[in-house]
Design a protein around this motif. Structure first.
Motif, PDB file in Angstrom:
ATOM      1  N   ASP A 201       9.811  -4.128  10.044  1.00  0.00           N
ATOM      2  CA  ASP A 201      10.426  -2.953   9.417  1.00  0.00           C
ATOM      3  C   ASP A 201      11.945  -3.041   9.280  1.00  0.00           C
ATOM      4  O   ASP A 201      12.495  -2.698   8.223  1.00  0.00           O
TER       5      ASP A 201
ATOM      6  N   PRO B  96      20.327  -4.680  -1.222  1.00  0.00           N
ATOM      7  CA  PRO B  96      19.486  -5.539  -2.094  1.00  0.00           C
ATOM      8  C   PRO B  96      20.219  -6.775  -2.596  1.00  0.00           C
ATOM      9  O   PRO B  96      19.577  -7.745  -3.012  1.00  0.00           O
TER      10      PRO B  96
ATOM     11  N   TRP C  53       9.584  -7.122  -4.380  1.00  0.00           N
ATOM     12  CA  TRP C  53       9.691  -7.641  -3.023  1.00  0.00           C
ATOM     13  C   TRP C  53       9.282  -6.589  -2.000  1.00  0.00           C
ATOM     14  O   TRP C  53       8.593  -6.896  -1.020  1.00  0.00           O
ATOM     15  N   HIS C  54       9.683  -5.348  -2.228  1.00  0.00           N
ATOM     16  CA  HIS C  54       9.329  -4.275  -1.300  1.00  0.00           C
ATOM     17  C   HIS C  54       7.810  -4.095  -1.231  1.00  0.00           C
ATOM     18  O   HIS C  54       7.250  -3.902  -0.146  1.00  0.00           O
ATOM     19  N   SER C  55       7.151  -4.165  -2.382  1.00  0.00           N
ATOM     20  CA  SER C  55       5.688  -4.043  -2.388  1.00  0.00           C
ATOM     21  C   SER C  55       5.049  -5.203  -1.637  1.00  0.00           C
ATOM     22  O   SER C  55       4.104  -5.018  -0.865  1.00  0.00           O
TER      23      SER C  55
ATOM     24  N   ARG D  10      12.845  -5.060   6.260  1.00  0.00           N
ATOM     25  CA  ARG D  10      12.572  -4.322   5.017  1.00  0.00           C
ATOM     26  C   ARG D  10      13.643  -3.266   4.781  1.00  0.00           C
ATOM     27  O   ARG D  10      14.099  -3.063   3.644  1.00  0.00           O
ATOM     28  N   GLN D  11      14.069  -2.591   5.838  1.00  0.00           N
ATOM     29  CA  GLN D  11      15.109  -1.576   5.710  1.00  0.00           C
ATOM     30  C   GLN D  11      16.436  -2.209   5.299  1.00  0.00           C
ATOM     31  O   GLN D  11      17.166  -1.674   4.467  1.00  0.00           O
TER      32      GLN D  11
ATOM     33  N   HIS E 188      16.358  -2.976   1.667  1.00  0.00           N
ATOM     34  CA  HIS E 188      16.446  -1.731   0.899  1.00  0.00           C
ATOM     35  C   HIS E 188      17.893  -1.254   0.815  1.00  0.00           C
ATOM     36  O   HIS E 188      18.336  -0.782  -0.244  1.00  0.00           O
ATOM     37  N   GLU E 189      18.636  -1.358   1.920  1.00  0.00           N
ATOM     38  CA  GLU E 189      20.023  -0.890   1.948  1.00  0.00           C
ATOM     39  C   GLU E 189      20.970  -1.868   1.271  1.00  0.00           C
ATOM     40  O   GLU E 189      21.966  -1.462   0.670  1.00  0.00           O
TER      41      GLU E 189
ATOM     42  N   ALA F 238      13.676  -6.279  -7.020  1.00  0.00           N
ATOM     43  CA  ALA F 238      13.663  -5.797  -5.641  1.00  0.00           C
ATOM     44  C   ALA F 238      12.407  -4.980  -5.344  1.00  0.00           C
ATOM     45  O   ALA F 238      11.833  -5.080  -4.246  1.00  0.00           O
ATOM     46  N   GLU F 239      11.970  -4.200  -6.299  1.00  0.00           N
ATOM     47  CA  GLU F 239      10.783  -3.366  -6.068  1.00  0.00           C
ATOM     48  C   GLU F 239       9.550  -4.222  -5.793  1.00  0.00           C
ATOM     49  O   GLU F 239       8.702  -3.869  -4.973  1.00  0.00           O
TER      50      GLU F 239
END
Length: 430
Positions: free
Chosen positions: A241, A251, A230-232, A244-245, A248-249, A227-228
């Motif tokens: 946004d 995954p 993907w966030h990068s 992405r949020q 994050h909430e 997941a990290e």
């Protein structure tokens, strides 16, 4: 293996291929997780890191290919005799009139062999002679024109995507390319490596089973981005946004599943050779995954147990040149309670290789060989002596003759090994 480590492995694989230690990698992962993107990104990074401006990646989606797209389309190739060879006797071959050349290479042959400057006039004259005087020697043969998008020079990564979704005819065509790096007369340039990718068998994917011969040609890696990563990626791409949020909430909705390889890698001499190539210089944190990808999880566990042990094979040069120093270790390995015949056998094989490189062996080295043979288990000693006696290296055979010429060693052979190998040498004492 996540994205970062997959890139590290591909870069390591490419650098090993530059030393002619080529190993194809196969990534298994779900659709849309970024396998193709990672190959492209790795190519971009290697272009910079290795200062290779022409480095690129080619993505071949095999599920959309037919057999002709891989092996190329057939055409008739005209094979022509060289009139200079026939008429002027410039060829050393007495059957020069039977030597035929592809039309596109005939003029190259004439320029190189007969020192003739190639001009339009020369070409027309040559063709006229062949058509009028030697038409009976002209032959036609079937050749295949390789696909225009297969590389013929430069550096890069050829990505064969969706291998297990391709038809059997396409998989059979790829078979030769993957390991032997050729298709008929087409040769993959030395500056290129092959990376393949497959989808895991499940209800989501319609895939075909790969046979054992194909499986044994790859190091198999599970491709599982985290997941990290993907966030990068999303931050760099400046994705919307709220999306992405959301990831994050929640995954669990990212769609990256923990998959199993669709098959167990095969343990055989070829995959062991691949493993040896890849492990040399590989970062420690990648060792287990690569080992399991070459020879399977069970064998990889045994390998990791071995390398994590403090016990190692005794270096051949130490046995040959400084035996007294390693004698306690030899005795410990030879002890029945310890039973490290596996480590002693590795040392024996290394000694044979080392002996093959020595033209003139020293007396001290011969004595050390004698001492080593006396200390190791009898079955290993017999095997060691036979390796020396029947070696393909004349150096090793000569070293055995010199060893057996020693009276003390002869007595030892007669007592312990029933005079093994004595028929191979002359009785120099008489």
């Amino acid at each position: 293996m996540n994205i970062r480590n997959s890139k590290r492995l591909m870069k390591h694989t490419y650098k090993k291929s530059r030393d002619h230690k080529y190993v194809p990698i196969m990534f298994a992962g779900g659709t849309g997780v970024g396998k193709s993107s990672v190959v492209d990104e790795t190519a971009d990074e290697l272009r910079q890191e290795m200062d290779l401006p022409d480095f690129r990646s080619i993505n071949y989606r095999l599920s959309q290919k037919e057999q002709g797209d891989i092996v190329g389309m057939p055409y008739d190739e005209e094979m022509l005799p060289c009139p200079y060879c026939i008429e002027n006797g410039h060829s050393d071959d007495e059957h020069s009139e039977k030597i035929l050349h592809p039309k596109r290479r005939l003029m190259e042959h004439i320029a190189k062999t007969h020192n003739s400057k190639i001009t339009i006039s020369t070409y027309e004259t040559t063709m006229d002679i062949i058509r009028k005087k030697y038409s009976h020697l002209i032959q036609l043969r079937t050749a295949f024109a390789p696909p225009i998008d297969l590389p013929t020079s430069g550096h890069g990564i050829l990505h064969l995507d969706e291998l297990n979704r391709a038809t059997k005819q396409v998989r059979d065509a790829v078979f030769e390319l993957v390991w032997e790096r050729k298709l008929g007369k087409y040769l993959l340039p030395d500056g290129w490596i092959i990376i393949c990718s497959v989808n895991p068998p499940s209800e989501k994917y319609m895939v075909y089973e790969l046979d054992g011969a194909m499986i044994a040609r790859f190091c198999h890696i599970r491709f599982i981005p985290d997941a990290e990563e993907w966030h990068s990626y999303a931050a760099k791409k400046q994705l919307y946004d709220p999306v992405r949020q959301f990831v994050h909430e929640y995954p669990q909705f990212l769609g990256v599943e923990i998959i199993q390889l669709p098959y167990e890698p095969i343990y055989c001499p070829r995959t062991l050779e691949m493993m040896a190539y890849l492990l040399e210089g590989l970062p420690e944190d990648l060792v287990y995954e690569v080992t399991a990808g070459c020879i399977g999880t069970e064998a990889a566990t045994a390998y990791m147990s071995l390398i994590n042990s403090k016990e190692r094979p005794i270096p051949a040069d130490k046995i040959l040149n400084d035996f007294e120093k390693v004698k306690p270790q030899v005795k410990e390995y030879a002890n029945k309670s310890n039973n490290r015949a596996d480590l002693l056998r590795v040392s024996i094989d290394d000694i044979i290789v080392l002996l093959g490189k020595i033209e003139k062996i020293k007396e001290t080295q011969l004595h050390n060989l004698h001492k080593f043979i006396k200390e190791i288990p009898k079955d290993l000693a017999v095997g060691f002596l036979k390796l020396m006696i029947y070696s393909e290296s004349s150096n090793v055979q000569e070293h055995f003759r010199q060893l057996a010429a020693d009276r003390e060693f002869r007595e030892f052979l007669q007592k312990e090994f029933k005079n093994i190998g004595m028929e191979q040498i002359e009785d120099n004492d008489e």
